[in-house]
Motif scaffolding. Structure first.
Motif, PDB file in Angstrom:
ATOM      1  N   GLN A 164      46.895  59.533  13.572  1.00 20.92           N
ATOM      2  CA  GLN A 164      45.951  59.427  14.411  1.00 20.92           C
ATOM      3  C   GLN A 164      45.937  58.360  15.473  1.00 20.92           C
ATOM      4  OE1 GLN A 164      41.753  59.640  13.385  1.00 20.92           O
ATOM      5  NE2 GLN A 164      42.048  61.362  12.278  1.00 20.92           N
ATOM      6  N   ILE A 165      45.853  58.702  16.779  1.00 25.02           N
ATOM      7  CA  ILE A 165      45.789  57.511  17.909  1.00 25.02           C
ATOM      8  C   ILE A 165      44.161  57.562  18.415  1.00 25.02           C
ATOM      9  CG2 ILE A 165      46.512  56.787  20.081  1.00 25.02           C
ATOM     10  CD1 ILE A 165      49.073  58.718  19.474  1.00 25.02           C
ATOM     11  N   LEU A 203      44.769  67.492  17.431  1.00 25.04           N
ATOM     12  CA  LEU A 203      43.458  67.945  17.303  1.00 25.04           C
ATOM     13  C   LEU A 203      42.638  66.681  17.810  1.00 25.04           C
ATOM     14  CD1 LEU A 203      40.935  69.242  15.634  1.00 25.04           C
ATOM     15  CD2 LEU A 203      41.408  67.742  13.768  1.00 25.04           C
ATOM     16  N   ARG A 204      41.692  67.280  18.496  1.00 31.73           N
ATOM     17  CA  ARG A 204      40.737  66.000  19.169  1.00 31.73           C
ATOM     18  C   ARG A 204      39.832  65.622  17.980  1.00 31.73           C
ATOM     19  NH1 ARG A 204      35.806  65.801  23.416  1.00 31.73           N
ATOM     20  NH2 ARG A 204      35.571  63.509  23.475  1.00 31.73           N
ATOM     21  N   HIS A 205      39.662  64.423  17.781  1.00 31.31           N
ATOM     22  CA  HIS A 205      38.974  63.876  16.509  1.00 31.31           C
ATOM     23  C   HIS A 205      38.454  62.472  16.603  1.00 31.31           C
ATOM     24  CE1 HIS A 205      38.037  63.500  12.577  1.00 31.31           C
ATOM     25  NE2 HIS A 205      39.414  63.414  11.832  1.00 31.31           N
ATOM     26  N   GLY A 206      37.857  62.153  15.870  1.00 30.60           N
ATOM     27  CA  GLY A 206      37.328  60.583  15.983  1.00 30.60           C
ATOM     28  C   GLY A 206      36.816  60.117  14.860  1.00 30.60           C
ATOM     29  N   GLY A 212      39.748  60.219  19.596  1.00 30.51           N
ATOM     30  CA  GLY A 212      41.024  60.128  20.160  1.00 30.51           C
ATOM     31  C   GLY A 212      41.965  61.483  19.696  1.00 30.51           C
ATOM     32  N   LEU A 213      43.121  61.609  19.331  1.00 29.33           N
ATOM     33  CA  LEU A 213      43.814  62.885  18.857  1.00 29.33           C
ATOM     34  C   LEU A 213      44.382  62.552  17.329  1.00 29.33           C
ATOM     35  CD1 LEU A 213      45.561  63.900  21.989  1.00 29.33           C
ATOM     36  CD2 LEU A 213      43.449  64.855  20.950  1.00 29.33           C
ATOM     37  N   GLU A 214      44.301  63.690  16.602  1.00 28.79           N
ATOM     38  CA  GLU A 214      45.414  63.447  15.339  1.00 28.79           C
ATOM     39  C   GLU A 214      46.385  64.575  15.614  1.00 28.79           C
ATOM     40  OE1 GLU A 214      44.770  65.222  10.760  1.00 28.79           O
ATOM     41  OE2 GLU A 214      43.033  64.046  11.674  1.00 28.79           O
ATOM     42  N   ILE A 215      47.543  63.903  15.471  1.00 27.82           N
ATOM     43  CA  ILE A 215      48.791  64.824  15.636  1.00 27.82           C
ATOM     44  C   ILE A 215      49.468  64.885  14.351  1.00 27.82           C
ATOM     45  CG2 ILE A 215      48.912  64.198  18.002  1.00 27.82           C
ATOM     46  CD1 ILE A 215      51.135  62.186  17.015  1.00 27.82           C
ATOM     47  N   TRP A 216      50.302  66.192  14.163  1.00 30.71           N
ATOM     48  CA  TRP A 216      51.089  66.277  13.034  1.00 30.71           C
ATOM     49  C   TRP A 216      52.008  67.429  13.304  1.00 30.71           C
ATOM     50  CZ3 TRP A 216      46.480  68.478  14.555  1.00 30.71           C
ATOM     51  CH2 TRP A 216      46.420  69.961  14.461  1.00 30.71           C
TER      52      TRP A 216
END
Length: 466
Positions: A164-165, A203-206, A212-216
């Motif tokens: 996550q960023i 995924l737009r997340h927080g 921010g975004l979660e990436i995988w």
């Protein structure tokens, strides 16, 4: 241990509460990720002031579900509606027992290749796998357990890396990585961005106050993706967050990660207990804190109490529906933040330096939890009105914070008394030193505690419940 399953273990271990309160499991370990990259104080500051990189690749289990009944299975296992759930969406999924008590929660990803991927803690993954195996659904599944807490020098591998960023500069970093403007990803929706010339799901997340975004993606790509993110983030103050500070972000953002899974009682759960191994999470996990009851069901929680009331939708058949329908219109305990009195918290630390004086239970920083599930008694006028369930320290707020539940009549601003530590010198958990209990003043505060979180998160995601 001669018992083969959880049911046998419970039948031979006496009182379930005593078994879990004296578990020899030991300290919880966030695996693989270094404890600190810089120091936990600056790592906490960064999610408020610049940007952070969370490495979530190792501490959660994954269950990938495919097949014609994949959506039907997951809908049956959760309070959430699936009426608007399709490819490239995600949701915070909350399974409950047949009697409507929370098993756990996690994130369900609906990928555009038809896969459903659930990411969460072991109790919830266990529950979903049990129904995938025994419920008569036409599904296939692949389970990928969390990385070992103690790899002992052996290589660790997962199916996916997961990063996550987050933070106020996250968008600038992600735009730079993408090589141009980001796609307009709605909250809890999935799209693709480019990182180092590779197409990556996002995924737009927080979690840290600024969405921010979660990436995988494939685990083999993880080192390359991480290095590319770190390089792009240097000019924007990106900070890697270690395992020591990682979970403390929830103190500010308001998620209770580890309620006790409601699996230990009731005949309708017996088949599940016979399916669970005696040596699994449910049989070896621990309960800590000053709240003590001989009835394990006093530790169970409903989704309403944990702030998941908006997720409960009676538009589908799901496990626990009938039980929740009966209580839906009733008053419920509610999730709150407790702000600890600084002078009282200082007494805990002062006791470390007084020879021959009282020794209070150590309050570790930045997380003070010493059991799988924490339950500290919170009182008003000598009466128990709730319990504190996940505690620690926020360098951003300069105070001790914990998350918990209180009776409906308790209001934000009320000053209550939290009993810190365990009775009679403490239980036999390996994480508990001999100590005396101490009453600590705590002020009831909103959830989430951080104003940036309350004002920026989408409705229904960790928004205020008090």
């Amino acid at each position: 241990m001669s018992q083969k399953n959880l049911e046998q273990l419970l039948q031979t271990s006496g009182n379930t509460v005593e078994m879990l309160r004296n578990s020899q499991l030991g300290a919880y370990v966030y695996p693989v990720v270094p404890s600190e990259f810089s120091n936990w104080r600056d790592e906490q500051r960064a999610w408020r002031e610049s940007a952070v990189l969370f490495d979530q690749s190792h501490h959660m289990a994954e269950l990938t579900i495919t097949g014609p009944d994949a959506l039907k299975l997951m809908s049956y296992c959760t309070i959430n509606t699936f009426s608007n759930f399709g490819p490239n969406k995600a949701k915070q999924m909350v399974p409950v027992s047949y009697d409507g008590h929370v098993i756990g929660d996690g994130i369900l990803f609906h990928e555009d290749n038809g896969e459903l991927i659930f990411v969460g803690r072991a109790p919830t993954v266990n529950w979903l796998q049990f129904h995938a195996e025994t419920g008569g659904f036409k599904v296939d599944f692949v389970r990928d357990d969390r990385s070992p807490s103690h790899p002992r020098g052996k290589a660790v591998s997962r199916r996916h890396y997961r990063f996550q960023i987050q933070g106020p500069n996250a968008a600038k970093i992600l735009t730079k990585l993408n090589g141009g403007p980001l796609p307009d990803i709605k909250f809890f929706n999935i799209d693709y961005i480019n990182i180092g010339g590779r197409k990556v799901r996002a995924l737009r997340h927080g979690m840290a106050g600024a969405p921010g975004l979660e990436i995988w993606g494939p685990y083999a790509d993880g080192d390359f993706i991480r290095d590319t993110i770190i390089e792009a983030g240097r000019e924007f103050g990106l900070v890697q967050v270690g395992s020591r500070a990682y979970a403390s972000n929830t103190l500010e953002s308001g998620w209770i990660p580890s309620p006790l899974p409601a699996v230990y009682t009731r005949d309708n759960m017996k088949k599940y207990r016979e399916w669970l191994p005696a040596t699994g999470y449910e049989g070896t996990g621990s309960i800590g804190g000053s709240f003590v009851s001989s009835n394990i069901e006093d530790y169970y929680l409903t989704p309403y109490e944990l702030g998941y009331g908006p997720f409960v939708k009676f538009d589908h058949d799901f496990i626990g529906r009938a039980a929740l329908e009966k209580i839906a219109g009733q008053p419920h305990r509610k999730k709150v933040t407790f702000e600890w009195n600084g002078e009282d918290l200082a007494k805990i630390y002062a006791s470390l330096f007084v020879k021959g004086g009282e020794n209070y239970k150590f309050f570790d920083l930045p997380l003070a939890n010493y059991a799988s599930s924490s339950y500290d008694r919170v009182m008003m006028n000598g009466k128990t009105v709730g319990y504190s369930m996940f505690g620690g320290y926020s360098y951003n707020e300069r105070c001790g914070l914990s998350l918990g539940v209180v009776d409906p009549n308790i209001n934000v601003g009320d000053v209550l008394t939290l009993t810190w530590g365990e009775a009679n010198g403490g239980t036999q958990k390996t994480t508990v030193e001999r100590h005396q209990q101490l009453d600590v003043r705590v002020k009831v505060a909103p959830v989430p505690y951080a104003s940036t979180v309350r004002e920026s998160y989408a409705e229904g995601w960790r928004t205020r419940t008090a």
